[in-house]
Write an enzyme that holds these catalytic residues in place. Structure first.
Site, short mmCIF file in Angstrom:
data_model
loop_
_atom_site.label_atom_id
_atom_site.label_comp_id
_atom_site.label_asym_id
_atom_site.label_seq_id
_atom_site.Cartn_x
_atom_site.Cartn_y
_atom_site.Cartn_z
N LYS A 68 -0.84 -10.01 3.07
CA LYS A 68 -0.05 -9.27 2.07
C LYS A 68 0.33 -10.18 0.91
O LYS A 68 0.26 -9.79 -0.26
CB LYS A 68 1.21 -8.71 2.73
CG LYS A 68 0.98 -7.59 3.72
CD LYS A 68 2.32 -7.14 4.31
CE LYS A 68 2.15 -6.04 5.33
NZ LYS A 68 3.46 -5.65 5.92
N GLU B 36 0.82 -1.21 0.00
CA GLU B 36 0.00 0.00 0.00
C GLU B 36 0.86 1.26 0.00
O GLU B 36 0.57 2.23 -0.70
CB GLU B 36 -0.92 0.00 1.22
CG GLU B 36 -1.93 -1.12 1.26
CD GLU B 36 -1.42 -2.37 1.97
OE1 GLU B 36 -2.26 -3.17 2.39
OE2 GLU B 36 -0.18 -2.53 2.10
#
Length: 563
Positions: free
Chosen positions: A527, A227
């Site tokens: 992730k 991100e």
């Protein structure tokens, strides 16, 4: 190499297999059977010194824990458990820089970041304090330059807006502290936080800022966080479109990271990079260069006061006897309710709107640290660990969350906190706030009995049938446990002490549960899977390489995207 917990040695000494078979644990189980019948209001009636007996003060913070389902025997038995699980020795290992993050073979030296820099700490033949001091000097020089206007953008305009790009500990901590210390902030600088992959977040931030006077801080320990990398690239592309050249990076981008080479590869000059270390866990990193937004907002002197408050709590945690040790007391009260009453949640209610980010920050400290079902040796635990942390600032939550605490089936222990002196004196506002603050903990403890309600309704002339109909709705059981934290004013020193208090509370609980408080493999799995799924979301071709639900959702998304 894994470190063997002394608690496990004790278990093996007794020929047992789990923490729940420790003598201290068994004693607490027996004690709880009696305590479950207590009423806190009766404990006060029987002990006029209860408030003095169950309160303590340290580092400018006063803790009243007398409104709990405890007596002296409870505290003694809880401290026996802390002793049997070797809390004090593990505490010294952490401060000394021993490896306590056993799955990643790392130290947890966030406490070194607030240590006095003239007190050396040798790790692997190197004094880490020299590096910490160097980074702090860099932070001071840079934040002073931005704040006094000598650091400008490429067009010569003074910096007015700072966009802080990070996620998790690289965002939650600085965001919480800059909000809390708003009265000390430079009003000419506006901070904006971007933490998610939601394009609306970075889009909203970029729509608010003038590119000529905007500084971007990219905070990522590895400089590979998905991100953060995405948002940093979007910000860089946006700036290049505005300015027409790559030279603007030198004046508009800085980074905090442990991977200097990756930051340089991104395009950030070496002199704009503020280093951190692999022994700083993300959720404990606001004391490091990750705290750069704090220094820009309130200045380096105030940041040093924040560090001093945390250092004061470190000293207290290291030196105070367990029965007077504030982090240990809070930790053991949590153990009492989680493990012996089966409570699954804990609430936090700061009566200060500037602490509105504190509950979210504590969610990370507790739930990311302890949301685990295996101990340090990889064994499945047979006891509860992290509670669900929730809460909001008072008094708004009196009209929502607190209703469940007053009248719900389950009791939820809660921490209430408030300052004696406000930063913004406005007539009677602060007294009204404090009156509500104090009333909530009293009401949670005392409740509202059937006799009290009946008498009150009779005095109002309500007829008997209506009284009987209303009674079930108005009875409040009370006996809800709370801790109350008071301080003079929410200043940088106090803020530092409060955050360190909760850090050490979490550390103690991790030792009791014999789990690693410093890794987060669940986060890492999310992730990894998100990275693999990116390719599946591209194009119109249906996918079938996941489970049926995920395949169906991806394919439905593709259908929605069609013109």
């Amino acid at each position: 190499m894994l470190i063997e917990c002394e608690g496990l040695k004790t278990i093996r000494k007794y020929g047992l297999s789990t923490l729940t078979e420790l003598p201290a644990w068994k004693n607490l189980q027996k004690h709880q059977r009696g305590a479950a019948q207590w009423r806190i209001r009766d404990l006060f009636a029987a002990d006029t010194d209860r408030f003095e007996r169950f309160s303590t003060e340290a580092c400018g913070v006063f803790l009243d824990y007398s409104k709990n389902l405890i007596d002296e025997e409870t505290i003694n038995r809880l401290l026996d458990l802390a002793t049997e699980t070797d809390v004090e020795a593990w505490r010294e290992r952490m401060f000394a820089g021993d490896v306590v993050n056993v799955t990643e073979n790392r130290r947890a030296l966030h406490t070194a970041l607030r240590r006095e820099t003239d007190k050396s700490l040798i790790i692997d033949d190197t004094d880490v304090m020299a590096g910490i001091d160097s980074v702090k000097t860099h932070m001071r020089d840079f934040s002073d330059a931005v704040r006094n206007g000598s650091w400008t953008g490429v067009t010569g305009k003074r910096i007015t807006d700072i966009v802080c790009i990070g996620i998790g500990g690289s965002s939650l901590g600085p965001r919480m502290v800059t909000k809390a210390l708003g009265p000390y902030a430079d009003s000419s600088l506006k901070l904006h936080y971007v933490s998610t992959a939601d394009g609306g977040m970075i889009g909203d931030a970029l729509a608010k800022v003038p590119w000529q006077s905007t500084l971007f801080i990219v905070s990522s320990k590895t400089f590979t966080t998905g991100e953060t990398s995405l948002n940093a690239s979007t910000a860089r592309d946006w700036m290049m479109q505005q300015s027409g050249g790559a030279e603007m990076i030198e004046k508009h981008f800085v980074a905090t990271t442990a991977d200097v080479d990756r930051a340089i590869e991104f395009g950030i000059p070496r002199e704009n990079i503020f280093e951190m270390w692999d022994w700083v866990g993300g959720r404990f990193s606001l004391w490091s260069s990750v705290g750069l937004p704090i220094t820009l907002a309130v200045g380096m002197d105030r940041f040093e006061e924040l560090l001093a408050g945390a250092r004061s709590m470190d000293d207290h945690f290291q030196s105070a006897p367990l029965n007077q040790n504030m982090p240990v007391i809070l930790a053991m009260l949590g153990i009492w309710y989680i493990n012996f009453f089966g409570i699954k949640a804990h609430a936090v209610f700061p009566y200060d709107h500037r602490l509105n980010r504190l509950p979210a920050y504590l969610q990370q400290i507790d739930m990311e640290s302890h949301g685990k079902a295996v101990d340090r040796d990889g064994n499945t635990v047979d006891y509860d660990t992290a509670p669900v942390i929730w809460g909001k600032p008072g008094t708004n939550c009196q009209h929502s969350l607190l209703q469940k605490l007053h009248q719900g089936l389950d009791f939820v222990p809660a921490d209430f906190m408030a300052a004696a002196d406000p930063h913004t004196p406005m007539g009677d506002h602060h007294n009204v706030l404090l009156a509500n603050f104090l009333a909530q903990t009293e009401a949670l403890m005392m409740g509202n009995t059937e006799n009290d309600i009946r008498t009150g309704l009779q005095d109002r002339g309500i007829d008997a049938d209506e009284i009987e109909a209303l009674l079930p709705h108005r009875v409040l059981p009370g006996n809800r446990p709370t801790n109350t934290l008071l301080f003079r004013r929410l200043d940088p020193f106090t803020m530092g002490a409060l955050v360190a208090l909760y850090e050490h509370k979490a550390f103690v609980q991790g030792i009791i549960w014999n789990i690693n408080s410093f890794d987060q493999w669940g986060v890492e799995l999310g992730k990894k899977l998100a990275g693999e799924m990116l390719a599946d979301l591209d194009g119109d071709v249906p996918v079938d390489n996941h489970d049926p639900s995920t395949n169906g959702l991806i394919n439905r998304l593709k259908e929605f995207r069609k013109p």
